[in-house]
Motif scaffolding. Structure first.
Motif, PDB file in Angstrom:
ATOM      1  N   ASP A 104       0.822  -1.204   0.000  1.00  0.00           N
ATOM      2  CA  ASP A 104       0.000   0.000   0.000  1.00  0.00           C
ATOM      3  C   ASP A 104       0.861   1.262   0.000  1.00  0.00           C
ATOM      4  O   ASP A 104       2.094   1.188   0.073  1.00  0.00           O
ATOM      5  CB  ASP A 104      -0.950  -0.013   1.201  1.00  0.00           C
ATOM      6  CG  ASP A 104      -2.290   0.655   0.888  1.00  0.00           C
ATOM      7  OD1 ASP A 104      -2.369   1.461  -0.056  1.00  0.00           O
ATOM      8  OD2 ASP A 104      -3.268   0.361   1.601  1.00  0.00           O
ATOM      9  N   LEU A 105       0.227   2.396  -0.063  1.00  0.00           N
ATOM     10  CA  LEU A 105       0.913   3.673  -0.241  1.00  0.00           C
ATOM     11  C   LEU A 105       1.944   3.960   0.848  1.00  0.00           C
ATOM     12  O   LEU A 105       2.966   4.594   0.578  1.00  0.00           O
ATOM     13  CB  LEU A 105      -0.113   4.807  -0.306  1.00  0.00           C
ATOM     14  CG  LEU A 105      -1.036   4.765  -1.518  1.00  0.00           C
ATOM     15  CD1 LEU A 105      -2.110   5.835  -1.399  1.00  0.00           C
ATOM     16  CD2 LEU A 105      -0.251   4.915  -2.804  1.00  0.00           C
ATOM     17  N   ASN A 106       1.700   3.500   2.071  1.00  0.00           N
ATOM     18  CA  ASN A 106       2.671   3.741   3.147  1.00  0.00           C
ATOM     19  C   ASN A 106       3.949   2.925   2.972  1.00  0.00           C
ATOM     20  O   ASN A 106       4.922   3.147   3.679  1.00  0.00           O
ATOM     21  CB  ASN A 106       2.043   3.476   4.520  1.00  0.00           C
ATOM     22  CG  ASN A 106       1.588   2.047   4.692  1.00  0.00           C
ATOM     23  OD1 ASN A 106       1.238   1.359   3.748  1.00  0.00           O
ATOM     24  ND2 ASN A 106       1.569   1.589   5.922  1.00  0.00           N
ATOM     25  N   ASP A 107       3.977   2.030   2.022  1.00  0.00           N
ATOM     26  CA  ASP A 107       5.176   1.234   1.736  1.00  0.00           C
ATOM     27  C   ASP A 107       6.038   1.856   0.639  1.00  0.00           C
ATOM     28  O   ASP A 107       7.188   1.489   0.472  1.00  0.00           O
ATOM     29  CB  ASP A 107       4.783  -0.193   1.338  1.00  0.00           C
ATOM     30  CG  ASP A 107       4.050  -0.910   2.450  1.00  0.00           C
ATOM     31  OD1 ASP A 107       4.464  -0.765   3.612  1.00  0.00           O
ATOM     32  OD2 ASP A 107       3.058  -1.605   2.157  1.00  0.00           O
ATOM     33  N   LEU A 108       5.483   2.790  -0.090  1.00  0.00           N
ATOM     34  CA  LEU A 108       6.203   3.409  -1.195  1.00  0.00           C
ATOM     35  C   LEU A 108       7.438   4.180  -0.725  1.00  0.00           C
ATOM     36  O   LEU A 108       8.423   4.284  -1.460  1.00  0.00           O
ATOM     37  CB  LEU A 108       5.270   4.344  -1.966  1.00  0.00           C
ATOM     38  CG  LEU A 108       5.750   4.861  -3.300  1.00  0.00           C
ATOM     39  CD1 LEU A 108       6.122   3.719  -4.239  1.00  0.00           C
ATOM     40  CD2 LEU A 108       4.671   5.727  -3.935  1.00  0.00           C
ATOM     41  N   VAL A 109       7.419   4.651   0.513  1.00  0.00           N
ATOM     42  CA  VAL A 109       8.531   5.467   1.028  1.00  0.00           C
ATOM     43  C   VAL A 109       9.845   4.706   1.106  1.00  0.00           C
ATOM     44  O   VAL A 109      10.909   5.322   1.176  1.00  0.00           O
ATOM     45  CB  VAL A 109       8.197   6.072   2.418  1.00  0.00           C
ATOM     46  CG1 VAL A 109       6.985   6.972   2.332  1.00  0.00           C
ATOM     47  CG2 VAL A 109       8.002   4.979   3.459  1.00  0.00           C
ATOM     48  N   VAL A 110       9.824   3.380   1.068  1.00  0.00           N
ATOM     49  CA  VAL A 110      11.055   2.598   1.192  1.00  0.00           C
ATOM     50  C   VAL A 110      11.724   2.347  -0.157  1.00  0.00           C
ATOM     51  O   VAL A 110      12.820   1.792  -0.197  1.00  0.00           O
ATOM     52  CB  VAL A 110      10.824   1.249   1.908  1.00  0.00           C
ATOM     53  CG1 VAL A 110      10.133   1.450   3.249  1.00  0.00           C
ATOM     54  CG2 VAL A 110      10.050   0.288   1.040  1.00  0.00           C
ATOM     55  N   GLU A 111      11.105   2.770  -1.228  1.00  0.00           N
ATOM     56  CA  GLU A 111      11.618   2.475  -2.567  1.00  0.00           C
ATOM     57  C   GLU A 111      13.096   2.847  -2.718  1.00  0.00           C
ATOM     58  O   GLU A 111      13.876   2.104  -3.301  1.00  0.00           O
ATOM     59  CB  GLU A 111      10.775   3.204  -3.612  1.00  0.00           C
ATOM     60  CG  GLU A 111      11.167   2.909  -5.028  1.00  0.00           C
ATOM     61  CD  GLU A 111      10.292   3.624  -6.041  1.00  0.00           C
ATOM     62  OE1 GLU A 111      10.163   3.091  -7.151  1.00  0.00           O
ATOM     63  OE2 GLU A 111       9.740   4.697  -5.725  1.00  0.00           O
ATOM     64  N   LYS A 112      13.505   3.963  -2.189  1.00  0.00           N
ATOM     65  CA  LYS A 112      14.887   4.436  -2.333  1.00  0.00           C
ATOM     66  C   LYS A 112      15.861   3.679  -1.428  1.00  0.00           C
ATOM     67  O   LYS A 112      17.070   3.801  -1.595  1.00  0.00           O
ATOM     68  CB  LYS A 112      14.958   5.933  -2.031  1.00  0.00           C
ATOM     69  CG  LYS A 112      14.657   6.285  -0.598  1.00  0.00           C
ATOM     70  CD  LYS A 112      14.561   7.794  -0.402  1.00  0.00           C
ATOM     71  CE  LYS A 112      14.261   8.209   1.008  1.00  0.00           C
ATOM     72  NZ  LYS A 112      13.279   7.455   1.740  1.00  0.00           N
ATOM     73  N   ASP A 113      15.349   2.894  -0.496  1.00  0.00           N
ATOM     74  CA  ASP A 113      16.194   2.209   0.481  1.00  0.00           C
ATOM     75  C   ASP A 113      16.449   0.746   0.151  1.00  0.00           C
ATOM     76  O   ASP A 113      17.143   0.057   0.902  1.00  0.00           O
ATOM     77  CB  ASP A 113      15.548   2.290   1.877  1.00  0.00           C
ATOM     78  CG  ASP A 113      15.305   3.717   2.306  1.00  0.00           C
ATOM     79  OD1 ASP A 113      16.251   4.515   2.262  1.00  0.00           O
ATOM     80  OD2 ASP A 113      14.151   4.042   2.660  1.00  0.00           O
ATOM     81  N   VAL A 114      15.866   0.264  -0.937  1.00  0.00           N
ATOM     82  CA  VAL A 114      15.969  -1.156  -1.283  1.00  0.00           C
ATOM     83  C   VAL A 114      16.300  -1.308  -2.764  1.00  0.00           C
ATOM     84  O   VAL A 114      16.063  -0.404  -3.557  1.00  0.00           O
ATOM     85  CB  VAL A 114      14.663  -1.913  -0.940  1.00  0.00           C
ATOM     86  CG1 VAL A 114      14.349  -1.814   0.541  1.00  0.00           C
ATOM     87  CG2 VAL A 114      13.489  -1.411  -1.767  1.00  0.00           C
ATOM     88  N   SER A 115      16.814  -2.476  -3.130  1.00  0.00           N
ATOM     89  CA  SER A 115      17.076  -2.723  -4.549  1.00  0.00           C
ATOM     90  C   SER A 115      15.862  -3.315  -5.241  1.00  0.00           C
ATOM     91  O   SER A 115      15.709  -3.161  -6.446  1.00  0.00           O
ATOM     92  CB  SER A 115      18.285  -3.635  -4.727  1.00  0.00           C
ATOM     93  OG  SER A 115      18.017  -4.919  -4.230  1.00  0.00           O
ATOM     94  N   LEU A 116      15.004  -4.000  -4.482  1.00  0.00           N
ATOM     95  CA  LEU A 116      13.808  -4.600  -5.070  1.00  0.00           C
ATOM     96  C   LEU A 116      12.576  -4.231  -4.266  1.00  0.00           C
ATOM     97  O   LEU A 116      12.498  -4.540  -3.073  1.00  0.00           O
ATOM     98  CB  LEU A 116      13.918  -6.131  -5.101  1.00  0.00           C
ATOM     99  CG  LEU A 116      14.880  -6.758  -6.086  1.00  0.00           C
ATOM    100  CD1 LEU A 116      14.907  -8.266  -5.908  1.00  0.00           C
ATOM    101  CD2 LEU A 116      14.513  -6.409  -7.514  1.00  0.00           C
ATOM    102  N   LEU A 117      11.626  -3.578  -4.910  1.00  0.00           N
ATOM    103  CA  LEU A 117      10.312  -3.333  -4.329  1.00  0.00           C
ATOM    104  C   LEU A 117       9.382  -4.362  -4.963  1.00  0.00           C
ATOM    105  O   LEU A 117       9.215  -4.386  -6.188  1.00  0.00           O
ATOM    106  CB  LEU A 117       9.847  -1.914  -4.638  1.00  0.00           C
ATOM    107  CG  LEU A 117       8.473  -1.511  -4.114  1.00  0.00           C
ATOM    108  CD1 LEU A 117       8.428  -1.598  -2.582  1.00  0.00           C
ATOM    109  CD2 LEU A 117       8.117  -0.106  -4.574  1.00  0.00           C
ATOM    110  N   VAL A 118       8.816  -5.222  -4.135  1.00  0.00           N
ATOM    111  CA  VAL A 118       8.013  -6.349  -4.600  1.00  0.00           C
ATOM    112  C   VAL A 118       6.614  -6.206  -4.008  1.00  0.00           C
ATOM    113  O   VAL A 118       6.468  -5.811  -2.850  1.00  0.00           O
ATOM    114  CB  VAL A 118       8.646  -7.685  -4.144  1.00  0.00           C
ATOM    115  CG1 VAL A 118       7.867  -8.874  -4.682  1.00  0.00           C
ATOM    116  CG2 VAL A 118      10.106  -7.751  -4.566  1.00  0.00           C
ATOM    117  N   VAL A 119       5.592  -6.519  -4.800  1.00  0.00           N
ATOM    118  CA  VAL A 119       4.215  -6.379  -4.330  1.00  0.00           C
ATOM    119  C   VAL A 119       3.382  -7.605  -4.687  1.00  0.00           C
ATOM    120  O   VAL A 119       3.639  -8.259  -5.704  1.00  0.00           O
ATOM    121  CB  VAL A 119       3.543  -5.116  -4.908  1.00  0.00           C
ATOM    122  CG1 VAL A 119       4.297  -3.860  -4.501  1.00  0.00           C
ATOM    123  CG2 VAL A 119       3.394  -5.181  -6.409  1.00  0.00           C
ATOM    124  N   PRO A 120       2.386  -7.919  -3.854  1.00  0.00           N
ATOM    125  CA  PRO A 120       1.444  -8.977  -4.231  1.00  0.00           C
ATOM    126  C   PRO A 120       0.503  -8.483  -5.320  1.00  0.00           C
ATOM    127  O   PRO A 120       0.393  -7.271  -5.576  1.00  0.00           O
ATOM    128  CB  PRO A 120       0.677  -9.241  -2.919  1.00  0.00           C
ATOM    129  CG  PRO A 120       0.806  -7.997  -2.124  1.00  0.00           C
ATOM    130  CD  PRO A 120       2.101  -7.361  -2.524  1.00  0.00           C
TER     131      PRO A 120
END
Length: 171
Positions: A104-120
């Motif tokens: 969800d939207l509150n998870d988008l903030v971590v995009e810059k901190d990880v190499s892979l953003l994965v979603v169901p």
């Protein structure tokens, strides 16, 4: 996927289907998928660190983390980006070796901190459009297991598990 050494999991909507059962005194009950649990155990037993990161309340989340041997379980988190950076520092992991599963939207903030953003599959459309991987499974219904198998396949571990089955040593 081969370089991933830390997988951080949102809880509600990823490890659960996002539904909450509230009893008459305000207690929360959550449903977790047992297949996701086995996926988490397979990751941990193959040297991949797994952490839970939730803005929600403790209780069921902490209990499930303890059942699965997840040592890093953070609940009531208001700033997920800051929490991930702190976790990476404490574990000696870089953003390049970190994957995050969110929905969800509150998870988008971590995009810059990880190499892979994965979603169901059932993640919010904005997050799906920004994700590196969109899984076929819904949150709470095998999404974590699906991603665990992909990571273990990339690390050439899953074929052996498929051939011989999974037997976890119990000491």
């Amino acid at each position: 996927l081969k370089e991933i050494s830390l997988i951080v999991l949102d809880v509600d909507g990823v490890l659960t289907d996002g539904g909450l059962w509230v009893d008459s005194v305000g207690g929360l009950v959550k449903r977790f998928d047992v297949r996701d649990g086995l996926g988490i155990r397979m990751l941990i037993c193959n040297g991949i660190k797994v952490a839970f990161l939730s803005g929600g309340q403790p209780g069921a989340t902490v209990a499930r983390a303890n059942q699965l041997g997840v040592n890093d379980c953070f609940v009531g988190v208001k700033d997920k980006s800051k929490a991930i950076r702190r976790l990476q520092k404490s574990l000696g992991c870089s953003s390049a070796s970190t994957a995050f599963l969110g929905d969800d939207l509150n998870d988008l903030v971590v995009e810059k901190d990880v190499s892979l953003l994965v979603v169901p599959e059932n993640a919010h459309s904005v997050l799906k459009n920004r994700a590196y991987i969109v899984l076929r499974s819904n949150g709470g219904y095998g999404a974590v297991r699906e991603f665990a198998e992909r990571v273990l396949r990339a690390k050439d571990v899953y074929t052996k598990i498929k051939r011989k089955g999974w037997l976890e040593k119990n000491d």
